[in-house]
Structure formats: C-alpha cells, structure tokens
Design a protein around this motif. Structure first.
Motif, PDB file in Angstrom:
ATOM      1  N   PHE A  11      13.786  60.169  75.590  1.00 16.53           N
ATOM      2  CA  PHE A  11      13.283  58.822  75.814  1.00 16.53           C
ATOM      3  C   PHE A  11      12.028  58.916  76.673  1.00 16.53           C
ATOM      4  CE2 PHE A  11      13.583  54.915  78.512  1.00 16.53           C
ATOM      5  CZ  PHE A  11      13.107  54.071  77.544  1.00 16.53           C
ATOM      6  N   ASP A  12      10.962  58.281  76.240  1.00 14.85           N
ATOM      7  CA  ASP A  12       9.699  58.319  76.963  1.00 14.85           C
ATOM      8  C   ASP A  12       9.471  56.984  77.673  1.00 14.85           C
ATOM      9  OD1 ASP A  12       7.205  58.803  77.947  1.00 14.85           O
ATOM     10  OD2 ASP A  12       6.193  58.775  75.997  1.00 14.85           O
ATOM     11  N   PRO A  13       9.683  56.943  78.980  1.00 14.47           N
ATOM     12  CA  PRO A  13       9.471  55.689  79.709  1.00 14.47           C
ATOM     13  C   PRO A  13       8.024  55.210  79.654  1.00 14.47           C
ATOM     14  CG  PRO A  13      10.646  57.276  81.072  1.00 14.47           C
ATOM     15  CD  PRO A  13      10.197  57.988  79.842  1.00 14.47           C
ATOM     16  N   GLY A  14       7.090  56.084  79.293  1.00 18.03           N
ATOM     17  CA  GLY A  14       5.696  55.689  79.184  1.00 18.03           C
ATOM     18  C   GLY A  14       5.447  54.687  78.073  1.00 18.03           C
ATOM     19  N   THR A  48      13.577  40.722  85.591  1.00 14.77           N
ATOM     20  CA  THR A  48      12.305  41.042  84.956  1.00 14.77           C
ATOM     21  C   THR A  48      12.209  42.562  84.917  1.00 14.77           C
ATOM     22  OG1 THR A  48      11.275  39.018  85.757  1.00 14.77           O
ATOM     23  CG2 THR A  48       9.798  40.790  85.103  1.00 14.77           C
ATOM     24  N   VAL A  49      12.007  43.115  83.720  1.00 11.15           N
ATOM     25  CA  VAL A  49      12.010  44.566  83.543  1.00 11.15           C
ATOM     26  C   VAL A  49      10.861  44.993  82.636  1.00 11.15           C
ATOM     27  CG1 VAL A  49      14.514  44.770  83.850  1.00 11.15           C
ATOM     28  CG2 VAL A  49      13.582  44.460  81.561  1.00 11.15           C
ATOM     29  N   ARG A  50      10.579  46.278  82.662  1.00  9.32           N
ATOM     30  CA  ARG A  50       9.624  46.861  81.732  1.00  9.32           C
ATOM     31  C   ARG A  50      10.382  47.245  80.471  1.00  9.32           C
ATOM     32  NH1 ARG A  50       4.850  47.283  83.599  1.00  9.32           N
ATOM     33  NH2 ARG A  50       4.119  48.770  82.060  1.00  9.32           N
ATOM     34  N   ALA A  51       9.736  47.057  79.321  1.00 11.89           N
ATOM     35  CA  ALA A  51      10.389  47.327  78.044  1.00 11.89           C
ATOM     36  C   ALA A  51       9.342  47.693  77.002  1.00 11.89           C
ATOM     37  CB  ALA A  51      11.179  46.111  77.584  1.00 11.89           C
ATOM     38  N   GLU A  52       9.818  48.222  75.894  1.00 13.43           N
ATOM     39  CA  GLU A  52       8.979  48.490  74.727  1.00 13.43           C
ATOM     40  C   GLU A  52       9.290  47.406  73.700  1.00 13.43           C
ATOM     41  OE1 GLU A  52       8.430  51.911  71.290  1.00 13.43           O
ATOM     42  OE2 GLU A  52       9.841  52.235  72.911  1.00 13.43           O
ATOM     43  N   VAL A  53       8.287  46.645  73.302  1.00 12.40           N
ATOM     44  CA  VAL A  53       8.477  45.563  72.336  1.00 12.40           C
ATOM     45  C   VAL A  53       7.630  45.876  71.111  1.00 12.40           C
ATOM     46  CG1 VAL A  53       8.273  43.089  71.917  1.00 12.40           C
ATOM     47  CG2 VAL A  53       8.861  43.910  74.199  1.00 12.40           C
ATOM     48  N   ARG A  78      13.274  47.594  73.387  1.00 17.42           N
ATOM     49  CA  ARG A  78      14.013  48.731  73.965  1.00 17.42           C
ATOM     50  C   ARG A  78      13.715  48.784  75.461  1.00 17.42           C
ATOM     51  NH1 ARG A  78      12.179  52.633  69.242  1.00 17.42           N
ATOM     52  NH2 ARG A  78      13.814  52.149  67.754  1.00 17.42           N
ATOM     53  N   MET A  79      14.776  49.026  76.220  1.00 14.95           N
ATOM     54  CA  MET A  79      14.645  49.041  77.681  1.00 14.95           C
ATOM     55  C   MET A  79      15.685  49.979  78.269  1.00 14.95           C
ATOM     56  SD  MET A  79      16.417  45.358  78.401  1.00 14.95           S
ATOM     57  CE  MET A  79      16.965  45.637  80.065  1.00 14.95           C
ATOM     58  N   LEU A  80      15.571  50.249  79.573  1.00 11.54           N
ATOM     59  CA  LEU A  80      16.586  51.043  80.241  1.00 11.54           C
ATOM     60  C   LEU A  80      17.898  50.264  80.270  1.00 11.54           C
ATOM     61  CD1 LEU A  80      14.537  52.548  83.213  1.00 11.54           C
ATOM     62  CD2 LEU A  80      15.207  53.662  81.080  1.00 11.54           C
ATOM     63  N   TYR A  81      19.002  50.992  80.305  1.00 21.43           N
ATOM     64  CA  TYR A  81      20.332  50.392  80.253  1.00 21.43           C
ATOM     65  C   TYR A  81      20.586  49.497  81.464  1.00 21.43           C
ATOM     66  CZ  TYR A  81      25.388  50.004  80.006  1.00 21.43           C
ATOM     67  OH  TYR A  81      26.669  49.515  79.949  1.00 21.43           O
ATOM     68  N   PHE A 109      24.239  57.636  76.187  1.00 23.24           N
ATOM     69  CA  PHE A 109      25.322  57.231  77.076  1.00 23.24           C
ATOM     70  C   PHE A 109      24.722  56.510  78.267  1.00 23.24           C
ATOM     71  CE2 PHE A 109      28.303  57.928  80.599  1.00 23.24           C
ATOM     72  CZ  PHE A 109      29.398  57.270  80.074  1.00 23.24           C
ATOM     73  N   ARG A 110      24.670  55.191  78.163  1.00 21.85           N
ATOM     74  CA  ARG A 110      24.118  54.323  79.215  1.00 21.85           C
ATOM     75  C   ARG A 110      22.695  54.732  79.611  1.00 21.85           C
ATOM     76  NH1 ARG A 110      29.119  52.717  83.156  1.00 21.85           N
ATOM     77  NH2 ARG A 110      30.440  51.951  81.496  1.00 21.85           N
ATOM     78  N   GLN A 111      21.895  55.056  78.583  1.00 20.54           N
ATOM     79  CA  GLN A 111      20.509  55.404  78.850  1.00 20.54           C
ATOM     80  C   GLN A 111      19.580  54.239  78.554  1.00 20.54           C
ATOM     81  OE1 GLN A 111      19.956  58.823  76.387  1.00 20.54           O
ATOM     82  NE2 GLN A 111      20.622  60.231  77.974  1.00 20.54           N
ATOM     83  N   ARG A 112      19.754  53.637  77.357  1.00 21.23           N
ATOM     84  CA  ARG A 112      18.852  52.581  76.916  1.00 21.23           C
ATOM     85  C   ARG A 112      19.629  51.483  76.214  1.00 21.23           C
ATOM     86  NH1 ARG A 112      15.514  56.027  73.004  1.00 21.23           N
ATOM     87  NH2 ARG A 112      17.330  57.321  73.151  1.00 21.23           N
TER      88      ARG A 112
END
Length: 127
Positions: A11-14, A48-53, A78-81, A109-112
C-alpha cells in the motif's frame, strides 16, 4: 529453477492525495417526531482523513443502458483502516457530497478500507 512467487503490492500512502470528511446523521432529539419531509436532515462531522479517490468508469452494460443517468457519478475511495466508518455516512470531497453505496470493505488485515461512493443529487440537501 526458482519457484514463482506471488508478489503482493504494498500500500502506497503517497497515493492518498485527497482530503475527505465523513458525516453521520444526527440522532433525533428525545420526544421529537421523525416525520419525513419535515425540515433538513442534520449531519455531524465524524472525521477528516486523507484518502485516494478515483472516478469509476462505467461498465459496458451501464453505457448501453437507457436507464443510466449522467447524474450518478460513482467513485472509489481508499483510506487507512478505521473502525468508526459505516455505510450510513456521507462523505464530502472537493465541496461535493457523496453517499456510501457499497462498503466499507476491509483490505488486508485492518490495513485499508475501500468504499464506493456516489454523488448525491442536489435535492437531497447534502450534509
């Protein structure tokens, strides 16, 4: 000769370049009548979170269908879990309000988390 291995992409948080805000419908006050059409729904901010849309491209069946409308704009989020995200929430991204259509689906497993969201129509009132 080496045995082939399945490589799982990390998973690339970037890729999480968007900021989204989740809202939960406010519970009615005790003793208040909850009649449809009476007043505007109230929504409380959850996080409020960072996500990939990413916009979801229409399938062939949707393109060929006369029923498909241009107003339905699905997107994949997609976002962190997180444990506090539920399917009855609303999402605000780039001043647009979305409802959660499917998900949240747990990836790893509880990643995203992955959700499919769709822009709400203007008459539904947004948040």
């Amino acid at each position: 000769m080496r045995a082939a291995r399945t490589v799982v992409t990390a998973f690339d948080p970037g890729n999480m370049r968007s900021v989204v805000t989740f809202f939960r419908r406010r519970a009615p006050a005790p003793g208040a009548t909850n009649k449809p059409g009476k007043g505007k729904e109230q929504w409380d901010e959850v996080c409020t979170v960072r996500a990939e849309v990413q916009d979801v491209l229409p399938s062939r069946a949707q393109r060929d269908s006369d029923v498909a409308t241009a107003s339905a704009r699905p997107a994949r989020l997609r976002m962190l879990y997180r444990t506090d995200i539920t399917a009855d929430m609303r999402v605000v991204h780039d001043r647009r309000t979305y409802e959660i259509v499917t998900g949240p689906a747990q990836l790893g497993f509880r990643q995203r988390l992955e959700l499919v969201i769709e822009e709400t129509s203007a008459h539904e009132g947004g948040k």
